[in-house]
Design a protein around this motif. Structure first.
Motif, PDB file in Angstrom:
ATOM      1  N   ARG A 187       0.819  -1.206   0.000  1.00 25.78           N
ATOM      2  CA  ARG A 187       0.000   0.000   0.000  1.00 25.78           C
ATOM      3  C   ARG A 187       0.859   1.265   0.000  1.00 25.78           C
ATOM      4  NH1 ARG A 187      -5.467  -0.514   1.907  1.00 25.78           N
ATOM      5  NH2 ARG A 187      -6.025  -2.690   2.327  1.00 25.78           N
ATOM      6  N   ALA A 188       2.030   1.182   0.641  1.00 26.10           N
ATOM      7  CA  ALA A 188       2.917   2.340   0.713  1.00 26.10           C
ATOM      8  C   ALA A 188       3.570   2.657  -0.625  1.00 26.10           C
ATOM      9  CB  ALA A 188       3.999   2.109   1.760  1.00 26.10           C
ATOM     10  N   GLY A 189       3.556   1.699  -1.553  1.00 28.43           N
ATOM     11  CA  GLY A 189       4.128   1.944  -2.872  1.00 28.43           C
ATOM     12  C   GLY A 189       5.442   1.245  -3.127  1.00 28.43           C
ATOM     13  N   LEU A 190       5.792   0.268  -2.288  1.00 28.29           N
ATOM     14  CA  LEU A 190       7.045  -0.466  -2.481  1.00 28.29           C
ATOM     15  C   LEU A 190       6.841  -1.676  -3.386  1.00 28.29           C
ATOM     16  CD1 LEU A 190       8.497  -0.493   1.166  1.00 28.29           C
ATOM     17  CD2 LEU A 190       8.848   1.202  -0.646  1.00 28.29           C
ATOM     18  N   LYS A 191       7.960  -2.235  -3.842  1.00 27.73           N
ATOM     19  CA  LYS A 191       7.984  -3.471  -4.608  1.00 27.73           C
ATOM     20  C   LYS A 191       8.567  -4.577  -3.730  1.00 27.73           C
ATOM     21  CE  LYS A 191       6.660  -1.361  -8.399  1.00 27.73           C
ATOM     22  NZ  LYS A 191       5.286  -1.577  -8.941  1.00 27.73           N
ATOM     23  N   PRO A 192       8.243  -5.839  -4.021  1.00 25.87           N
ATOM     24  CA  PRO A 192       8.850  -6.936  -3.261  1.00 25.87           C
ATOM     25  C   PRO A 192      10.374  -6.855  -3.344  1.00 25.87           C
ATOM     26  CG  PRO A 192       7.068  -7.751  -4.642  1.00 25.87           C
ATOM     27  CD  PRO A 192       7.307  -6.332  -5.061  1.00 25.87           C
ATOM     28  N   ILE A 241      10.878  -7.542   3.358  1.00 25.68           N
ATOM     29  CA  ILE A 241      11.726  -6.616   2.604  1.00 25.68           C
ATOM     30  C   ILE A 241      10.940  -5.965   1.477  1.00 25.68           C
ATOM     31  CG2 ILE A 241      13.931  -6.318   1.401  1.00 25.68           C
ATOM     32  CD1 ILE A 241      14.687  -9.154   2.409  1.00 25.68           C
ATOM     33  N   GLY A 242      10.938  -4.633   1.470  1.00 22.73           N
ATOM     34  CA  GLY A 242      10.371  -3.877   0.361  1.00 22.73           C
ATOM     35  C   GLY A 242      11.424  -2.958  -0.227  1.00 22.73           C
ATOM     36  N   ILE A 243      11.249  -2.571  -1.484  1.00 22.82           N
ATOM     37  CA  ILE A 243      12.240  -1.725  -2.135  1.00 22.82           C
ATOM     38  C   ILE A 243      11.558  -0.674  -3.000  1.00 22.82           C
ATOM     39  CG2 ILE A 243      12.480  -3.317  -4.096  1.00 22.82           C
ATOM     40  CD1 ILE A 243      15.454  -2.484  -4.222  1.00 22.82           C
ATOM     41  N   LEU A 244      12.130   0.519  -3.021  1.00 25.87           N
ATOM     42  CA  LEU A 244      11.767   1.564  -3.960  1.00 25.87           C
ATOM     43  C   LEU A 244      12.953   1.679  -4.918  1.00 25.87           C
ATOM     44  CD1 LEU A 244       9.666   3.746  -4.702  1.00 25.87           C
ATOM     45  CD2 LEU A 244      10.966   5.336  -3.257  1.00 25.87           C
ATOM     46  N   PRO A 245      12.869   1.048  -6.107  1.00 22.82           N
ATOM     47  CA  PRO A 245      14.036   0.985  -6.999  1.00 22.82           C
ATOM     48  C   PRO A 245      14.520   2.367  -7.425  1.00 22.82           C
ATOM     49  CG  PRO A 245      12.342  -0.581  -7.679  1.00 22.82           C
ATOM     50  CD  PRO A 245      11.716   0.326  -6.653  1.00 22.82           C
ATOM     51  N   ALA A 268       5.848   4.345   7.416  1.00 18.80           N
ATOM     52  CA  ALA A 268       5.543   5.753   7.137  1.00 18.80           C
ATOM     53  C   ALA A 268       6.643   6.393   6.302  1.00 18.80           C
ATOM     54  CB  ALA A 268       5.355   6.514   8.448  1.00 18.80           C
ATOM     55  N   LEU A 269       7.891   6.050   6.572  1.00 13.22           N
ATOM     56  CA  LEU A 269       9.006   6.558   5.762  1.00 13.22           C
ATOM     57  C   LEU A 269       8.929   6.002   4.344  1.00 13.22           C
ATOM     58  CD1 LEU A 269      11.906   6.273   8.358  1.00 13.22           C
ATOM     59  CD2 LEU A 269      11.065   8.394   7.341  1.00 13.22           C
ATOM     60  N   ALA A 270       8.581   4.728   4.217  1.00 10.00           N
ATOM     61  CA  ALA A 270       8.443   4.130   2.888  1.00 10.00           C
ATOM     62  C   ALA A 270       7.369   4.858   2.082  1.00 10.00           C
ATOM     63  CB  ALA A 270       8.098   2.648   3.027  1.00 10.00           C
ATOM     64  N   GLN A 271       6.246   5.135   2.714  1.00  9.94           N
ATOM     65  CA  GLN A 271       5.163   5.844   2.030  1.00  9.94           C
ATOM     66  C   GLN A 271       5.614   7.236   1.599  1.00  9.94           C
ATOM     67  OE1 GLN A 271       1.787   7.867   4.104  1.00  9.94           O
ATOM     68  NE2 GLN A 271       0.560   6.182   3.250  1.00  9.94           N
ATOM     69  N   ALA A 272       6.328   7.946   2.492  1.00 12.45           N
ATOM     70  CA  ALA A 272       6.775   9.306   2.161  1.00 12.45           C
ATOM     71  C   ALA A 272       7.755   9.297   1.003  1.00 12.45           C
ATOM     72  CB  ALA A 272       7.403   9.942   3.400  1.00 12.45           C
ATOM     73  N   HIS A 273       8.683   8.353   1.007  1.00 12.26           N
ATOM     74  CA  HIS A 273       9.651   8.261  -0.094  1.00 12.26           C
ATOM     75  C   HIS A 273       8.960   7.892  -1.402  1.00 12.26           C
ATOM     76  CE1 HIS A 273      13.574   8.897   1.769  1.00 12.26           C
ATOM     77  NE2 HIS A 273      13.203   8.159   2.798  1.00 12.26           N
ATOM     78  N   ALA A 274       8.015   6.956  -1.339  1.00 13.15           N
ATOM     79  CA  ALA A 274       7.327   6.526  -2.552  1.00 13.15           C
ATOM     80  C   ALA A 274       6.502   7.665  -3.146  1.00 13.15           C
ATOM     81  CB  ALA A 274       6.436   5.321  -2.243  1.00 13.15           C
ATOM     82  N   ARG A 275       5.872   8.469  -2.296  1.00 12.11           N
ATOM     83  CA  ARG A 275       5.074   9.586  -2.792  1.00 12.11           C
ATOM     84  C   ARG A 275       5.953  10.675  -3.385  1.00 12.11           C
ATOM     85  NH1 ARG A 275       0.244  10.209   1.808  1.00 12.11           N
ATOM     86  NH2 ARG A 275      -0.955   8.379   1.096  1.00 12.11           N
ATOM     87  N   THR A 276       7.174  10.841  -2.851  1.00 16.67           N
ATOM     88  CA  THR A 276       8.119  11.798  -3.440  1.00 16.67           C
ATOM     89  C   THR A 276       8.605  11.306  -4.798  1.00 16.67           C
ATOM     90  OG1 THR A 276       8.835  12.490  -1.236  1.00 16.67           O
ATOM     91  CG2 THR A 276      10.307  12.998  -3.067  1.00 16.67           C
TER      92      THR A 276
END
Length: 568
Positions: free
Chosen positions: A89-94, A320-324, A369-377
């Protein structure tokens, strides 16, 4: 988790803190010069962090439905499923080759029988009592492990540090023998931080885990670590409670057979009796062990001890989630937090669920929450990795397994931030960096703290070795620079007195107890303060082309240089 908000490890924290409170964060000339060469990227703009998300995740993970989030229980199944959903939901990938999890093989050893510690060859035979005089166990995954008439050697602090010109094992062969070892570093009694082993600040060479590791490398069959309240930073009750119940470890193919057969602690009184039986004066030898050039002393004694265990194997999972990254996706910035807690525990007023709301449902919520903020940026140049690890409360096992079996190469991991509990008492004027003076990452922290109008304070009790007691350490010891910082005690509302009262109240009344439950009245503004700092550090690392290193003299510098050279 090991603190809130100022490393309140146990009730004796306030008694020992005064020894180090006025010390400065070490900044040797070489470290200062090197830090000045670091080129910081433009400051990152911090987007809004979802307070609703922080509250919801903390409340959910710490509810009774999750049963205290103990690894390998139904509580883990619920936790892992929930975290995967939240990361998605936060916008990360596996983060693990299309999977959200990394399996962590665990083995549980439960003591069935521990013999007396029998010592012969001295002035009179000694029969030391289990729990009263010593506690012992083994890392080896076998039903029975023992030492029989094993020659005993006093090896001082049991340190082998070539870069410091210090080797307590020089000139002695301890293969198959039992070593008696002092806890902490040789210079732990200093008031300042400029000794050969950082003075009052404990280095990894002072940690009990290192003592066992080094003794095993030297071939010792048995290891007896001498407990003393002040250098250990906790009373005898801590090893007594920690070493006499089920012990979780990583389930490795070799069954830890490279480790010593028997390891444990002896009380200070028992250690003095052992050396007296050998015709040695404990205090004199301990004093000699503090000086360079100390040589180990064979004691002319032989030790026998056996431990028997039941064995249960199981598996847990890291999530583990990642924002490539956009332009340098093969370079990684890491955020970590542990999702686990104690599960069912000693009941208080009929409540036997240790919910772990602050420890570490709050830190896990901060990770999401940090993952969501980074993904939205949006994606940055480098990849951002969000790692929720298991079994921190069992000895940092989830982070250890990841660091030994990294999904993303550690040589390509730029650095990171570890989150172990959030400040839920209110905003503060200060930030405490744990293990300060070690790495160039602190320049990123300093700029973010200054932007908030806050100040960085030195760690109040560096002799406790708190840097080595949370998940970031498993990355640090393999070379990856990590930041571990938290709110200080100088609260905007109430000052130091209020901050200290909050810390002491949590330690006394909720830490590792069923009372660590979600409270709707919590003040989240201090948590948001700190998360904004963590966001900036991660974002600026991800946009930068810099590779912050450990400062010269830090115990992790050599391995980082070697890993980076191999990557190049």
């Amino acid at each position: 988790m090991r603190r809130f908000p100022l490393l309140a490890l146990c009730a004796l924290a306030s008694a020992t803190a005064a020894h180090g409170r006025d010390a400065a964060v070490p900044a040797p000339a070489a470290a200062a010069k090197e830090a000045a060469t670091l080129v910081l990227p433009p400051p990152a703009r911090v987007p809004p962090l979802s307070l609703n998300l922080l509250r919801t995740i903390t409340r959910t993970l710490s509810s009774d439905a999750f049963e205290g989030r103990a690894p390998t229980t139904p509580g883990e199944e619920k936790t892992v499923a929930y975290l995967i959903d939240q990361m998605q939901r936060a916008g990360l990938k596996p983060g693990n080759k299309g999977s959200w999890t990394q399996e962590v093989p665990l083995v549980e050893l439960t003591p069935v029988r521990t013999s007396a510690l029998a010592i012969e060859g001295g002035k009179a035979p000694l029969h030391l009592a289990y729990k009263t005089d010593f506690v012992a166990g083994t890392y080896r995954v076998v039903p029975r492990s023992e030492i029989t008439r094993s020659e005993m050697v006093f090896v001082g602090y049991g340190i082998n540090a070539p870069e410091k010109g210090w080797n307590d094992y020089a000139g002695v062969d301890v293969k198959g023998k039992t070593v008696v070892v002092l806890v902490n570093d040789p210079d732990y009694e200093m008031e300042g931080l400029d000794g050969p082993f950082d003075g009052r600040a404990m280095t990894y060479y002072g940690r009990w885990t290192y003592k066992f590791e080094e003794a095993a490398r030297q071939g010792a069959a048995g290891v007896l670590l001498v407990h003393d309240d002040f250098p250990a930073a906790y009373p005898w009750g801590v090893p007594l409670s920690s070493w006499t119940g089920p012990q979780l470890g990583l389930d490795l193919p070799d069954g830890h057979m490279d480790q010593s057969a028997v390891i444990g602690w002896v009380t200070l009184d028992a250690a003095k009796r052992i050396l007296a039986s050998a015709g040695k004066d404990f205090d004199q030898l301990a004093e000699e062990a503090k000086r360079p050039g100390f040589r180990a002393r064979p004691l002319g004694l032989r030790a026998s001890l056996a431990v028997e265990n039941s064995i249960r194997k199981q598996a847990s999972r890291n999530v583990i989630g990642i924002l490539p990254g956009k332009t340098r996706p093969d370079e990684y910035v890491l955020y970590s937090a542990h999702w686990d807690h104690l599960g069912r525990c000693e009941p208080v007023d009929g409540d036997d669920i240790c919910n772990g709301a602050l420890d570490n449902a709050s830190g896990t919520a901060g990770l999401i929450a940090l993952a969501q903020a980074h993904a939205r940026t949006g994606a940055s140049a480098r990849s951002l990795v969000f790692l929720a690890v298991t079994a921190e409360e069992s000895g940092l096992l989830g982070s250890q397994y990841y660091a030994e079996n990294p999904v993303f190469p550690l040589a390509s991991t730029v650095g990171g931030v570890n989150i172990d509990g959030l400040n839920l008492s209110g905003p503060t004027r200060d930030v405490v960096i744990v293990g300060g003076g070690k790495s160039q990452l602190e320049a990123f922290l300093a700029r973010a703290v200054e932007a908030q109008g806050r100040s960085i304070l030195p760690e109040p009790s560096p002799e406790k070795g708190s840097f080595y007691r949370s998940d970031h350490f498993n990355f640090a010891k393999r070379g990856v620079p990590m930041i571990y910082a938290t709110s200080g005690e100088d609260m905007i509302d109430g000052g130091v007195a209020a901050g200290r009262a909050a810390s002491e109240d949590y330690t006394a009344n909720r830490y590792h107890k069923p009372q660590d439950e979600y409270d709707p009245a919590w003040n989240w503004s201090g948590a948001v303060q700190d998360l904004q700092i963590y966001y900036r550090i991660g974002r600026e690392l991800a946009t930068s082309d810099q590779w912050p290193n450990w400062h010269p003299g830090a115990e992790f510098r050599t391995i980082r240089d070697l890993s980076r050279d191999s990557a190049k």
